[in-house]
Write a protein that holds these residues in place. Structure first.
Motif, short mmCIF file in Angstrom:
data_model
loop_
_atom_site.label_atom_id
_atom_site.label_comp_id
_atom_site.label_asym_id
_atom_site.label_seq_id
_atom_site.Cartn_x
_atom_site.Cartn_y
_atom_site.Cartn_z
N ALA A 251 45.41 40.20 48.33
CA ALA A 251 45.55 39.48 47.07
C ALA A 251 46.99 39.48 46.59
O ALA A 251 47.50 38.45 46.11
N GLU A 252 47.65 40.61 46.69
CA GLU A 252 49.04 40.70 46.26
C GLU A 252 49.96 39.88 47.15
O GLU A 252 50.91 39.25 46.67
N ARG A 253 49.68 39.85 48.44
CA ARG A 253 50.51 39.04 49.34
C ARG A 253 50.36 37.56 49.03
O ARG A 253 51.32 36.79 49.11
N LEU A 254 49.15 37.15 48.66
CA LEU A 254 48.89 35.73 48.42
C LEU A 254 49.05 35.34 46.95
O LEU A 254 48.91 34.17 46.62
N SER A 255 49.30 36.32 46.07
CA SER A 255 49.31 36.06 44.62
C SER A 255 48.03 35.35 44.21
O SER A 255 48.04 34.38 43.44
N ALA A 256 46.90 35.85 44.73
CA ALA A 256 45.61 35.19 44.51
C ALA A 256 44.78 35.98 43.51
O ALA A 256 44.50 37.16 43.72
N PRO A 257 44.35 35.37 42.40
CA PRO A 257 43.45 36.05 41.46
C PRO A 257 42.13 36.43 42.13
O PRO A 257 41.64 35.71 43.01
N VAL A 258 41.57 37.55 41.69
CA VAL A 258 40.35 38.08 42.30
C VAL A 258 39.30 38.31 41.24
O VAL A 258 39.55 38.95 40.21
N VAL A 259 38.09 37.80 41.48
CA VAL A 259 36.93 38.13 40.66
C VAL A 259 35.95 38.90 41.53
O VAL A 259 35.77 38.57 42.71
N THR A 260 35.36 39.96 41.00
CA THR A 260 34.36 40.70 41.75
C THR A 260 32.97 40.29 41.29
O THR A 260 32.73 40.07 40.10
N THR A 261 32.06 40.16 42.24
CA THR A 261 30.67 39.91 41.90
C THR A 261 30.06 41.19 41.34
O THR A 261 30.68 42.25 41.35
N PHE A 262 28.82 41.10 40.89
CA PHE A 262 28.17 42.29 40.34
C PHE A 262 27.97 43.34 41.43
O PHE A 262 28.06 44.54 41.17
N GLY A 263 27.72 42.91 42.66
CA GLY A 263 27.61 43.86 43.76
C GLY A 263 28.95 44.40 44.22
O GLY A 263 29.01 45.43 44.89
N GLY A 264 30.02 43.73 43.85
CA GLY A 264 31.36 44.14 44.28
C GLY A 264 32.12 44.91 43.22
O GLY A 264 33.35 45.07 43.33
N LYS A 265 31.42 45.40 42.19
CA LYS A 265 32.11 46.13 41.12
C LYS A 265 32.96 47.26 41.69
O LYS A 265 32.52 48.04 42.52
N GLY A 266 34.21 47.32 41.23
CA GLY A 266 35.13 48.35 41.69
C GLY A 266 35.92 47.98 42.93
O GLY A 266 36.79 48.73 43.35
N PRO A 361 49.56 35.69 37.29
CA PRO A 361 49.16 36.65 36.26
C PRO A 361 48.97 36.02 34.89
O PRO A 361 48.05 36.40 34.15
N ALA A 362 49.79 35.03 34.54
CA ALA A 362 49.65 34.38 33.23
C ALA A 362 48.36 33.58 33.17
O ALA A 362 47.68 33.55 32.13
N ARG A 363 48.00 32.92 34.25
CA ARG A 363 46.74 32.16 34.27
C ARG A 363 45.54 33.10 34.16
O ARG A 363 44.55 32.79 33.50
N VAL A 364 45.64 34.26 34.83
CA VAL A 364 44.57 35.26 34.73
C VAL A 364 44.44 35.75 33.30
O VAL A 364 43.33 35.83 32.74
N ARG A 365 45.56 36.08 32.67
CA ARG A 365 45.52 36.61 31.31
C ARG A 365 44.97 35.58 30.33
O ARG A 365 44.19 35.90 29.42
N ALA A 366 45.34 34.32 30.52
CA ALA A 366 44.84 33.26 29.64
C ALA A 366 43.32 33.12 29.75
O ALA A 366 42.63 32.93 28.74
#
Length: 562
Positions: A251-266, A361-366
């Motif tokens: 994710a950091e290499r790609l600057s890609a925002p990440v959402v976790t599913t309910f099964g992927g918490k943590g 990061p700004a798009r994520v924060r918004a």
């Protein structure tokens, strides 16, 4: 030149001695226990009973810890959690007939959540009064048939000589990605009969690896590197593969925002600048993900819960990495990569380039601000305060197990799991009564951490008998029961449908008194005192019950336009 198939495993002198001079009094049940120990098992779950006496009797001679529960489904939930926490296949011993069938709900949860459980069930004797199984108590024409549509694999044994190899094959199946439950059936007379089979001293059942095809990861890496708005959905497969560190690197290499599913918490740090947290079912997050030009879905089948049971229609290219072939491209066309999440992420890290994107990061924060502002504008103070109090009271690495409750629906989105493999819910099959027996299994797996279970008033009654189990073994489990007078989810759904909570408000028992009748300390709390009472209970050795009288509203995802 030596080929792999030419290699022969030669017994050690000690193994030869044990094989040639077996102790007296061994049975087919001893072969089961010896094989489980040889595979690496240290703990087994189950219920003793006359129709499984061949196994329970052999347990007395085995070097295995036995954890006996009061209901077969609860024993299955405990084994499920033990498998999730340890990553090992958890043996589950079951009697024939109704006892085995009672465990089906637990095995369905394990199957849908990819938890490794090795269920060993006794079958009716090979020869009955009428020349077959008919006439025996608990007889079914085919005991294994109900399990075939639930578990990964079914193994039926008819002779003692087949017991070690069948258990080894089942063990390998349970631990090969995707993990899951398996069923081994052995007739009662085969388990009880004396045996001349040599002592089982070593068993090889190495799980098969599931690497990605290199040409597919090469294409995926190129798509992600060249993307303008990449995004990542991380599911439970990332947690099960112990791949959270690799996910963060990618994710950091790609600057890609990440959402976790309910099964992927943590699976991804909650407060990371690229973390969209766990709001995949909320409309603003759904819009964000649908707008990605390349969407990487890893370790998730994109089931109904992920999108809030609403259509999810990504407009860009989807890359899906999933160990369960049945979930690949099951809902959305994608570049499907059938692989273990850890191996696939490693391949992407070796191939993908670096994307620079200072705007991510700004798009994520918004987006997170928009979610928080919408919820803050509603009268949901208690619904937000209760999970926040639970989070503050729970130690960072303490695991938690959740029934399908209104509080759970909030926690799926709003609860910071802090670490991978620490938050588990009965979301696979969605059955009630999972949390408390699962928490007991987790406490057996790792006694160094207190464990939290969360239920509502109705769900708690499914597993109330296991307070005796918690007390018997002195397990450090705190059970938070949101006493809503019944089942909060059925109440809300039936009220929405007909205006009345039909059948969802049974008679309310005194849960504190009920806990104390088992010799388990209980306390009645309030939203304001919850954090203090919960922290105190979690710090106290042994089991405890905290009852919170409250009716919480379920989390309602934003509608289009909100």
């Amino acid at each position: 030149m030596t080929h792999d198939h030419d290699l022969v495993l030669r017994p050690t002198p000690a193994q030869t001695e044990a094989a040639l001079n077996p102790p007296a009094g061994r049975t087919g049940g001893d072969l089961v226990m010896e094989t489980l120990a040889g595979l690496g098992a240290t703990t087994v779950f189950g219920l003793s009973g006359r129709h499984a006496s061949g196994m329970s009797d052999a347990l007395r001679r085995a070097d295995l810890r036995y954890v006996g529960l009061r209901v077969e489904s609860n024993a299955g939930f405990a084994a499920d959690a033990y498998g999730r926490i340890t990553g090992e296949a958890a043996p589950l011993l079951l009697p024939a007939g109704p006892g085995a069938l009672t465990a089906l709900a637990a095995l369905q949860e394990a199957a849908m959540a990819s938890a490794p459980v090795l269920a060993v069930g006794s079958l009716v004797p090979t020869v009955g009064p009428g020349g077959g199984p008919h006439g025996h108590p608990h007889a079914l024409p085919d005991q294994s048939a109900p399990f075939r549509d639930v578990v990964k694999s079914v193994h039926t044994v008819r002779t003692q000589s087949r017991i070690p190899s069948a258990l080894a094959a089942a063990w390998q199946s349970a631990l090969t990605a995707p993990h899951g439950p398996v069923w081994v059936g052995v007739p009662q007379d085969v388990l009880r009969a004396g045996t001349a089979i040599p002592v089982v001293t070593g068993v090889d059942a190495t799980p098969e690896e599931l690497p990605p095809r290199p040409e597919l990861t090469a294409v995926a890496a190129d798509l992600l590197t060249r993307a303008e708005r990449p995004a990542i959905i991380a599911g439970g497969g990332v947690v099960r593969a112990d791949a959270a560190g690799k996910l963060r690197q990618l994710a950091e290499r790609l600057s890609a925002p990440v959402v976790t599913t309910f099964g992927g918490k943590g699976a991804f740090p909650w407060n990371h600048p690229l973390s969209l947290r766990s709001w995949p079912a909320d409309r603003p997050t759904t819009d964000f993900l649908e707008d990605a030009d390349v969407l990487l879905v890893i370790g998730s089948g994109l089931g109904g819960l992920t999108a809030g049971h609403r259509p999810f229609t990504p407009r860009g290219r989807v890359v899906q990495i999933e160990a369960d072939a049945g979930k690949l491209e099951s809902g959305h066309p994608a570049l499907g990569i059938h692989a273990d999440a850890r191996l696939a992420l490693q391949a992407l890290l070796e191939t993908a380039g670096t994307r620079e994107d200072d705007t991510a990061p700004a798009r994520v924060r918004a987006l997170l601000d928009r979610v928080e502002e919408r919820i803050a504008a509603r009268d949901l103070a208690v619904e937000q305060d209760v999970p926040a109090s639970v989070r503050r009271a729970l130690p960072p690495r303490a695991p938690s197990f959740w029934d399908m409750t209104a509080l759970t629906y909030w926690a799926w989105s709003a609860f910071d799991a802090r670490h991978p493999n620490t938050m588990h819910a009965a979301q696979g099959a969605g059955g009630p009564g999972y949390a408390f027996p699962a928490a007991l299994g987790a406490a057996v797996a790792d006694p160094t951490q207190p464990v939290l279970a969360v239920s509502d008033g109705g769900g708690a009654l499914y597993s109330i008998a296991e307070l005796a189990t918690a007390r018997r073994y002195g397990l450090d489990v705190t059970w938070l029961i949101v006493d809503d007078g019944g089942h909060d989810s059925p109440r809300e759904s039936t009220t929405d449908a007909s205006g009345e909570p039909t059948g969802a408000e049974p008679t309310r028992p005194d849960l504190v008194a009920l806990a104390e009748s088992f010799g388990v300390p209980g306390v009645r709390t309030s939203p304001g005192a919850l954090e203090t009472d919960l922290r105190e209970a979690l710090s106290r050795p042994g089991p405890s019950v905290v009852v919170l009288p409250a009716v919480l509203r379920e989390f309602a995802p934003a509608r289009p336009g909100e």
